[in-house]
Design an enzyme around this catalytic site. Sequence first.
Site, PDB file in Angstrom:
ATOM      1  CE  LYS A  84     -23.203   9.589 -40.178  1.00  0.00           C
ATOM      2  NZ  LYS A  84     -23.477  10.883 -40.807  1.00  0.00           N
ATOM      3  CB  THR A  85     -19.166  12.762 -43.789  1.00  0.00           C
ATOM      4  OG1 THR A  85     -20.074  12.803 -42.680  1.00  0.00           O
ATOM      5  CG2 THR A  85     -19.297  14.049 -44.580  1.00  0.00           C
ATOM      6  NE  ARG A 138     -21.344  10.649 -30.232  1.00  0.00           N
ATOM      7  CZ  ARG A 138     -21.350  10.336 -31.521  1.00  0.00           C
ATOM      8  NH1 ARG A 138     -21.118  11.265 -32.425  1.00  0.00           N
ATOM      9  NH2 ARG A 138     -21.556   9.085 -31.919  1.00  0.00           N
ATOM     10  CD  GLN A 161     -24.196   6.826 -33.978  1.00  0.00           C
ATOM     11  OE1 GLN A 161     -23.993   7.975 -33.591  1.00  0.00           O
ATOM     12  NE2 GLN A 161     -23.534   6.293 -34.993  1.00  0.00           N
ATOM     13  CG  ASP A 219     -25.802  11.503 -43.135  1.00  0.00           C
ATOM     14  OD1 ASP A 219     -25.631  10.334 -42.740  1.00  0.00           O
ATOM     15  OD2 ASP A 219     -25.057  12.446 -42.819  1.00  0.00           O
ATOM     16  CD  GLU A 220     -26.786  10.997 -38.626  1.00  0.00           C
ATOM     17  OE1 GLU A 220     -27.163   9.930 -38.127  1.00  0.00           O
ATOM     18  OE2 GLU A 220     -25.698  11.534 -38.341  1.00  0.00           O
TER      19      GLU A 220
END
Length: 766
Positions: A39-40, A610, A257, A226-227
């Site tokens: 996504k970044t 992770r 998430q 973001d997030e």
Amino acid sequence: MILDGEDMVLTQDLNKEQQKGVYTTEGPVLILAGAGSGKTRVLTNRTAYLIKERFVNPYNILAITFTNKAAREMRERIDDMVGHGSEGMWVMTFHAMCVRILRRFADRIGYDTDFSIYDTDDSKTLMKEVLKRLQIDDKMFKEKACLNAISSAKNELIDYDSYRFDAGGDYRLNKLADIYEEYQKSLKKNNAMDFDDLIMNTVKLLSVDDEVRGSYQERFQYIMVDEYQDTNTAQFKLIELLAGRYKNLCVVGDDDQSIYKFRGANIRNILDFEKVYPDATVIKLEQNYRSTKNILNAANGVIANNTGRKVKKLWTEHEEGSKIKFEQFDNALDEASFIVSDIAGRVGKGECAYKDCAVLYRTNAQSRILEEKFVARGIPYKLVGGVNFYSRKEIKDILAYLKTIDNGKDDVAVRRILNVPKRGIGQTSENRVADFAIQNDISFYDALVDCDIVPGIGAAAKKIAPFTALIGKLRGMNGTAPISMILEKLLEETGYVDDLVAEGTDEAKERIDNIDEFISKVVDYEERNENPTLSGLLEEVALIADIDGLDENSDYTVLMTLHGAKGLEFDNVYMSGMEDGLFPSNMTIIDGDKDELEEERRLCYVGITRAKKNLVMTAARARMIRGETNYSSVSRFIKEIPEEVITGYFKKYKTEDDEVFNNVSEFKKAKEGWKKNSFLDTMKAYSSMTSSSAKAALSSMKTGKDMGTVDGGLEYGVGDRVRHIKFGEGTVLSITDGGRDYEVSVEFDTAGVRKMFASFAKLKKV
């Protein structure tokens, strides 16, 4: 859309869905970005596309992230892609953005623009004063509980008047409303804001001031967040206000998430995005670039059990990889020993470095045993989420001095340092100054300056005068001398370091080292900024999060909570404490709250994703919690992992778990068998029961205790159904004579196995 050659070069390394995220620039856009889906890259390429190909002025773009680390990384990537000109774009956290807006316009809502930012410790100090001032029993209304209640209200944009209205006739809520009001008025008097105020006051400013709102709406024609799954109601409203004119709003997040409900995050913000913006374009990023197939299949298997989510499934072109490894141990010590040994083994074989490993756990309390084992083996580690550097006493003291120099209205900061180092100013004198300040509606510092006229101050005035003279001198340097020089003069004049040197202890040496590190921080800040200011330094320090201190180049294993691990990735991940009652937590299981359980499952999903190459999950049959030994079954989340991608659990433990935790009727039969037959016959009948819990029950039978009645007047025996005030109903597994009391082991229907003393448990037979 037809793309020219340069456009294609810009996104040639992106998959089709990522490209769609880059090129869909107009109107509301929801990008559902699964873990590790890049996504970044989408956000940075999207920004570059807007600037280089759509010729959007960087000045008109706003990108909001949740951590300083993420903001720095995004800024660096955008600068690399766009080059000169991108500096006009805002790339920052919610709080940093709000600080920047409020530094210009806070005066329009009744604050001075040089307001202080209160951290948690500052807020606790102020709350303590508020409770004392209102003569409220801090045993009934604890500081932390009051602050949490106020924080929750602010996250929902509820002011103290609305809080009182909603309280109705509820005595406790009305008291909290009084506390909330006094706390806010004290903050205002101190010209200070806590972290929640930064958001709430910016929303207030934009809501009531048409000119300011219009200015920022016109400026930020393209907004990216973001997030987004971690936003709360106040943040949602803030974004809605900023995007009100152009509505070119792109939010990126993953509902799977969303793990910060306890901080006020509202998952409905992302789930209901299309309801708020019916014309929104929805793009799903499901290709994972981080993990192996087995790890992703494990994650998909767990999260599929949630119903409150948008359907998506991670996939990857990576290899299948190693299966997830599960190990269960008799106790937490054995579990920790295994984890440390496994890491040491991997590093010893040259498979990885220490920094490629991370140990994740549900609660901070689990770190103690792990730390002890790491120290014993001499393995370098870093505990993330422990005592933050800026929360250490010596740093807090220096920051309080700097805050006082920058903003004399900050009563909390001034009172912290009034007698640091010791100046012989007693509590009585301090209280007299504080009372004088309240009566005359002035700041505590201004009262110190005029302390000669404070009633009853007496000789203390001569001790106060050097303090205010020092602050006055340092204020005179502010704005003309470098901050590092002000700090140097501060340390010299107060003799703070000299006192530590004279103390001569290891602790004092460590504090000196911390002060030295802070000096380095100040110098670094000065070198990084064209126009460094004391206010700017204090802002930067206030906005720093624990995770920003994680040095990715240092070779140490990271120990952190699952919440703290979000946004990170490691080759080798160890998830410890995979037990029902711990993860998911006891309260989640007992309350039976579906939403809470789904949040815990999302947290498990975050932990699993992770891992890049290897995932090890561990559990302990027995764990000491609050001084009691608790027996637990394997976490239900382990059982949700597809059998074909995990080793250790299904083959070795599934039968045992089912036998002990699902067939408790066996123990009822054991009780009846003991009554009717001999002890030997009963033992023969159940000799096949080999689990630790079964052994515990049979062990109690070996003591010769009658399984139907027990000396001492207990109304229940092994196999009976009982009720506990907290854990609900369960079946008695064993009763052991402990001398003064009976030790009772009970398998509760929702809370697992609990071991407790009869006199405290107060179990009732049902």
